[in-house]
Write an enzyme that holds these catalytic residues in place. Structure first.
Site, PDB file in Angstrom:
ATOM      1  N   LYS A  73       0.826  -1.203   0.000  1.00 49.53           N
ATOM      2  CA  LYS A  73       0.000   0.000   0.000  1.00 49.53           C
ATOM      3  C   LYS A  73       0.873   1.270   0.000  1.00 49.53           C
ATOM      4  O   LYS A  73       2.074   1.203   0.221  1.00 49.53           O
ATOM      5  CB  LYS A  73      -0.965  -0.048   1.193  1.00 49.53           C
ATOM      6  CG  LYS A  73      -1.915  -1.271   1.132  1.00 49.53           C
ATOM      7  CD  LYS A  73      -2.917  -1.162   0.022  1.00 49.53           C
ATOM      8  CE  LYS A  73      -3.540  -2.418  -0.548  1.00 49.53           C
ATOM      9  NZ  LYS A  73      -4.170  -3.381   0.300  1.00 49.53           N
TER      10      LYS A  73
HETATM   11  C1  LIG Z   1      -5.080  -4.500   0.553  1.00 47.64           C
HETATM   12  C2  LIG Z   1      -6.556  -4.552   0.545  1.00 47.64           C
HETATM   13  C3  LIG Z   1      -7.330  -5.083   1.597  1.00 47.64           C
HETATM   14  C4  LIG Z   1      -6.767  -5.883   2.707  1.00 47.64           C
HETATM   15  O1  LIG Z   1      -5.677  -5.404   3.299  1.00 47.64           O
HETATM   16  P1  LIG Z   1      -4.627  -6.382   4.048  1.00 47.64           P
HETATM   17  O2  LIG Z   1      -3.910  -5.397   4.896  1.00 47.64           O
HETATM   18  O3  LIG Z   1      -3.774  -7.019   3.005  1.00 47.64           O
HETATM   19  O4  LIG Z   1      -5.396  -7.363   4.842  1.00 47.64           O
HETATM   20  C5  LIG Z   1      -8.697  -4.937   1.558  1.00 47.64           C
HETATM   21  N1  LIG Z   1      -9.299  -4.346   0.533  1.00 47.64           N
HETATM   22  C6  LIG Z   1      -8.627  -3.861  -0.510  1.00 47.64           C
HETATM   23  C7  LIG Z   1      -9.367  -3.211  -1.614  1.00 47.64           C
HETATM   24  C8  LIG Z   1      -7.225  -3.966  -0.556  1.00 47.64           C
HETATM   25  O5  LIG Z   1      -6.561  -3.506  -1.619  1.00 47.64           O
END
Ligand SMILES: *Cc1c(COP(=O)(O)O)cnc(C)c1O
Length: 404
Positions: free
Chosen positions: A192
């Protein structure tokens, strides 16, 4: 991977240095603490403050992941088995995991062909007496029309959970994403915009649901009153101080990092507008796209090759192009096609609490986007000059394969 002897993009993908002095300062402070527990922890407190400087939400609970944050948000709605939650089919599994664990039913609704986000008109058609929540995802950092969804939801007592995992720093009408819905969730996973390895945040201005947030991610223990006799079932999704230290430092860099990504993504869109057959993503009026990645579509009928060959040709020109995003809409994954959620079973369906059959779900626009879409990395280490080379490469490949 073979590149041409003189690729148009003649440099590797720039890589930002993501962690540095700001993180070290927080970690050094943390090492002097006598506890690394989140409750009243200095790093968790710093993270909460830093988060609230970007997102003015009163109740904040840092979690071990974005999926955990979304699970906590769903748990806070206190679904009854078989209750429905509307979700888009182009998203991460993390959007739906919590719904299923709470015995809810993800209802996949089609997306807009230009923004790739939930289509409010399609959502309106999918609402039933069992609908308890709508979960818009701001895909790739492109703000979704949450106001339209809230207008559908509020009069019917339906909650809106914003999945902002891909949309750190994104705004609509000058307001950061996550403030319009009832609950907002964010992710700090490694990929992210900002990251502490793994982590997440769930936040809300809703007093009733906000007061219980920590309970739903902390074994249903009452840290405020000190009660340790859980009245309900809840997992342990706590974030600890080391993650909070890194995440707090990361958020101090958010505005600068997103401003660069926004400038680069917008520049690429301007350049691609004149390339026939290539459709850059569109944004809502007043939207500030934070470009977690860049997602464009091809008008395949105009080219003599398919999407995968187009993407391969881009890679030969030095563009780090991906053919598509997720391999298929989420409802096509084996876990859904086989309704294999709990040891080969799905208790809410086995007991007649839902008629949902994921084998008959179809979202044609989502399927088309995943068939003709191409993804490109955007990051804060890239320059205008790098993006201009990417645009030139896309133009050259499009010219080579265009039939008209
Ligand atoms: C990354 C992501 C998640 C989940 O995040 P994690 O930290 O990997 O559990 C949920 N929704 C979306 C749209 C994502 O891109």
């Amino acid at each position: 991977m073979t590149t041409s002897p003189s690729p148009i993009v003649d440099e590797p993908v720039p890589r930002p240095r993501r962690w540095g002095d700001a993180e070290l300062r927080r970690l050094a402070e943390m090492v002097g603490q006598d506890s690394l527990f989140y409750w009243k922890g200095p790093q968790t407190t710093a993270l909460t403050r830093e988060f609230q400087s970007h997102y003015p939400l009163r109740h904040v609970f840092p979690t071990s992941s974005g999926s955990a944050a979304l699970h906590v948000a769903v748990a806070a709605l206190r679904l009854q088995p078989g209750d429905e939650v509307i979700v888009p089919p182009i998203t991460d599994m993390g959007s739906v995991i919590g719904i299923l664990y709470q015995q809810g039913v993800p209802v996949f609704v089609d997306v807009d062909p230009r923004t790739y986000n939930l289509d409010p008109a399609a959502v309106a058609r999918a609402i039933t007496p069992r609908t308890r929540a709508i979960m818009p995802v701001h895909l790739a950092g492109n703000p979704c029309d949450v106001a339209a969804l809230v207008a559908l939801a509020r009069p019917r007592g339906i909650a809106v959970i914003e999945d902002c995992a891909q949309a750190w720093g994104a705004r609509l009408a000058e307001r950061p994403v996550g403030l319009e819905g009832d609950l907002a969730c964010y992710s700090f996973n490694d990929f992210k915009h900002v990251s502490c390895g793994d982590g997440g945040i769930v936040a809300t201005n809703d007093e009733a649901r906000g007061a219980g947030l920590s309970k739903w991610g902390d074994k249903c223990y009452d840290r405020v009153g000190g009660g340790r006799e859980p009245a309900e079932l809840a997992p342990n999704y706590r974030m600890s101080e080391p993650q909070a230290a890194v995440a707090a430092a990361q958020l101090t860099k958010l505005n600068a990092l997103v401003a660069t990504r926004h400038r680069l993504g917008t520049r690429l869109t301007h350049a691609l507008r004149s390339v026939a057959g290539v459709l850059p993503p569109e944004t809502l009026p007043g939207a500030y796209h934070s470009y977690w990645f860049y997602f464009l579509r091809l008008e395949l009928g105009r080219f003599g090759v398919g999407r995968d060959a187009f993407a391969a040709a881009l890679r030969v020109e030095g563009v780090a192009a991906g053919a598509g995003y997720i391999v298929a809409p989420v409802y096509r994954y084996p876990v859904f096609q086989n309704h294999n959620f709990f040891g080969g079973h799905w208790p809410v369906r086995d007991s007649g609490l839902t008629q949902m059959d994921y084998r008959s779900v179809e979202c044609p626009t989502a399927e088309a986007i995943l068939r003709d879409g191409i993804t490109l990395p955007i990051n804060e280490a890239m320059t205008d000059g790098y993006i201009d080379k990417v645009a030139r490469a896309i133009d050259a490949v499009a010219k080579r394969f265009r039939k008209d």
